[in-house]
Design an enzyme around this catalytic site. Sequence first.
Site, PDB file in Angstrom:
ATOM      1  N   GLN A 114      41.603  27.726  36.175  1.00 47.45           N
ATOM      2  CA  GLN A 114      41.720  29.090  35.666  1.00 47.45           C
ATOM      3  C   GLN A 114      43.172  29.363  35.297  1.00 47.45           C
ATOM      4  OE1 GLN A 114      42.415  32.109  38.427  1.00 47.45           O
ATOM      5  NE2 GLN A 114      40.727  33.417  37.793  1.00 47.45           N
ATOM      6  N   SER A 117      47.074  33.941  36.002  1.00 45.04           N
ATOM      7  CA  SER A 117      48.350  34.470  36.497  1.00 45.04           C
ATOM      8  C   SER A 117      49.528  33.833  35.790  1.00 45.04           C
ATOM      9  CB  SER A 117      48.493  34.184  37.992  1.00 45.04           C
ATOM     10  OG  SER A 117      47.541  34.900  38.719  1.00 45.04           O
ATOM     11  N   SER A 151      44.932  26.228  40.752  1.00 44.96           N
ATOM     12  CA  SER A 151      44.404  25.121  41.544  1.00 44.96           C
ATOM     13  C   SER A 151      43.584  24.220  40.636  1.00 44.96           C
ATOM     14  CB  SER A 151      43.592  25.607  42.743  1.00 44.96           C
ATOM     15  OG  SER A 151      42.948  26.801  42.447  1.00 44.96           O
ATOM     16  N   GLU A 234      35.359  35.977  41.674  1.00 44.90           N
ATOM     17  CA  GLU A 234      36.340  35.347  42.556  1.00 44.90           C
ATOM     18  C   GLU A 234      36.363  36.052  43.908  1.00 44.90           C
ATOM     19  OE1 GLU A 234      40.455  35.642  41.337  1.00 44.90           O
ATOM     20  OE2 GLU A 234      41.012  33.942  42.585  1.00 44.90           O
ATOM     21  N   GLU A 367      47.617  44.921  49.057  1.00 40.90           N
ATOM     22  CA  GLU A 367      48.069  46.247  48.599  1.00 40.90           C
ATOM     23  C   GLU A 367      47.234  46.711  47.399  1.00 40.90           C
ATOM     24  OE1 GLU A 367      50.005  43.724  49.476  1.00 40.90           O
ATOM     25  OE2 GLU A 367      50.953  44.597  51.240  1.00 40.90           O
TER      26      GLU A 367
END
Lengths: 397, 373
Positions: A114, A117, A151, A234, A367
């Site tokens: 994936q 990010s 990953s 996910e 958060e």
Amino acid sequence: MTALDGAGLRSRVRRLLADHPPATTDRDDFLKARFDAGLAWVHYPPGLGGLDAPRSLQAVVDAELAAAGAPDNDPRRIGIGLGMAAPTILRFGTPEQKERFLRPLWTGEEVWCQLFSEPGAGSDLAALATRAVRDESSGDWIVNGQKVWTSSAHLARWAILIARTDPDVPKHRGISYFLCDMTDPGVEVRPLRQITGEAEFNEVFLTDVRIPDAHRLGEIGEGWKIAQTTLMNERVSIGGARLPREGGMIGPVARAWRERPELRTRDLHGRLLTLWVEAEVTRLTGERLRQRLAQGQPGPEGSGIKLAFARLNQEISGLEVELLGEEGLLYSDWTLRRPELVDFTGRDAGYRYLRAKGNSIEGGTSEVLLNIVAERVLGLPAEPRTDKDVAWKDLAR
Amino acid sequence: MSARPPADASPDLLYSDTEDDLRAAVRSLLTDRADVSAALARAESGDPYDTGLWTSLAAGIGAAGLLVPQELGGQGASHREAAVVLEELGRGVTAAPYLTSSVVATETLLGCDPGNAAHTDIAGLLTALATGHRVAVLALPLTTAPDAKLPVGGPGVTGVADAVRADVLLVLREDGLYAVETASPGVTVDPLTPLDLTRPLADVTVEEPAGLRIAAPPVAEAAVRRGLLAGAGLLASEQLGLAEWCLEETVRHTRARHQFNRPVGSFQALKHRMAQLWLEVVSARAAARNAADALAAGSPEAPLAVALAQAYCGRVAVHAAEECVQLLGGIGMTWEHPAHLALKRAKSDELALGSPGRHKETLSALVGLPGPE
């Protein structure tokens, strides 16, 4: 096609086993035959590894096949493909894309990773800066940028990728979703060493990577919405594993407590019992979530479970290092390794302690998840936002 | 050293349709009769009970007899349903002798072999409790844990909950368990000033030989422990209801209250606290349902499930009430807003039927995690 029940599925399993006896059939051939028989994921459509059967009946198929000694597709090795790429391709892919990608994805012949990010886009993923620019002559997309925390990138044949196709509109609207060939010469994968010493993840550098328009998933500019499907899956998979009592991080510390009475102190005892209670209650909360899902009442507990496990894993593993005393000062091995599978409770106490630090970051920081619970579950008002109606190119970076 | 405890068989942690209907009936009754200023006035008078509400709850809805078999005039339901009633009573911080009479005393009497033809007194009393016509309480301090050393002997017991409302006291003596009419000679009930005005406490003195013996010693103690175990397990549902109300009230207030030209509930510093509380309430629900289900099933794991729920839910209710008072700002400190009733109930409930720490010690033995030495 008539609705399938458990008995109908069992007879299909028997036919598969008769036609392709596991003892004498090559593993890959068996998995392909299983896919073609609609017994891969029974809730998928016919022709794509399923039979449009209720998802709950998958357990029947898995149990029958396991009992017959049939090979499985090693789901832990291909979790990103199964858990994230597949449901997204199923929902948004063209018939050609589904036909091309789902079968080798499920059999494990093609591993997926994936590419979401970025160094500059973590919690604020929609701010991502990797650009995909259309080459007008060929119609291909030319992709440049850097992705991180990937990953399986070093094992993957394909990636799900989101990239910016329009910098002139607000950030959520200028993103498109692609299926990226990891063998493209512009893809460079470097291990990303983490605090445990190993490199479970990678950095991925994309330099003039060429993606044919046929490998775009969904419409141009719809990438953010499509990515929500991926990310929802996910979080479900992170919080979703069924545990027996003492099945998680509390297991090793409870065993050490029982086997080594010389380590016990009053202070540790009180803290251990508090954490044992919280771990067991959290396990029951997960069980309750599964019971609701099975009754078709998906609850908002999912985001909560992930929050709870992150905190518990950290506190419990911290207590374990402390309990072990002098042994807690040691660490098994700092050698850079690239594990294929990740086991949060694997290796020693020091590893568990360090790896657990990632639990409150990966898959949504605690958060951000608290904000999600506050706004979507409790209905509390959002913080005032300064980025909503601003073109991506004008955002502070 | 004990082996690792086995994973329990899957408990049913959800609510059935019948349980949802029961909840709706109780909530509707409590909502109709909710009047904070009237409740405060009653509480200060030392008689916080709303007689009409008790009649509707106990006899009208039939909630008092949920644990009592139908042949004894009850509903023949289970702890799962009684737990739902307690969730609602917790939400309303309602003053009613439900936990003490309809759960603890009723369960104690059920442990005294009421089906035995020779025990018509026990059966008769259970029938009267099941319809709510009479109220009985176990004459033990409210803080008594299910596995505590039980005080027997002296005539006086301190801190007995709902004794001022009781028609009958269940008194444990060295030679067995006695049912004593509160109105009979030799019985005095002296009200105390409780932290939680909605669950009155009293010092109770019962001079011998008052009362009727309903169980001999070995049965008597087992019956009392059975009553306390059911009470502790279902108290978790009261605590869940309390916590749930506190969270809802806090969310309601912080969405409406504006400071700095925005709802205060839009500040992350507050949102995160409420989201954390939500997670605790969701977890308390799983723990409380697990305890109610284990009690209903008569599971051998019931003592573990009850200790787990009590080790967890008491703290959650207190945390929720404390956050409610804080996040309501000055309003939370006033007498007129009911947040203080919830706080006082939550703090008292934390001590009731064994503190969380006490229940953790119980768990420590049950799951084989003993302390040092």
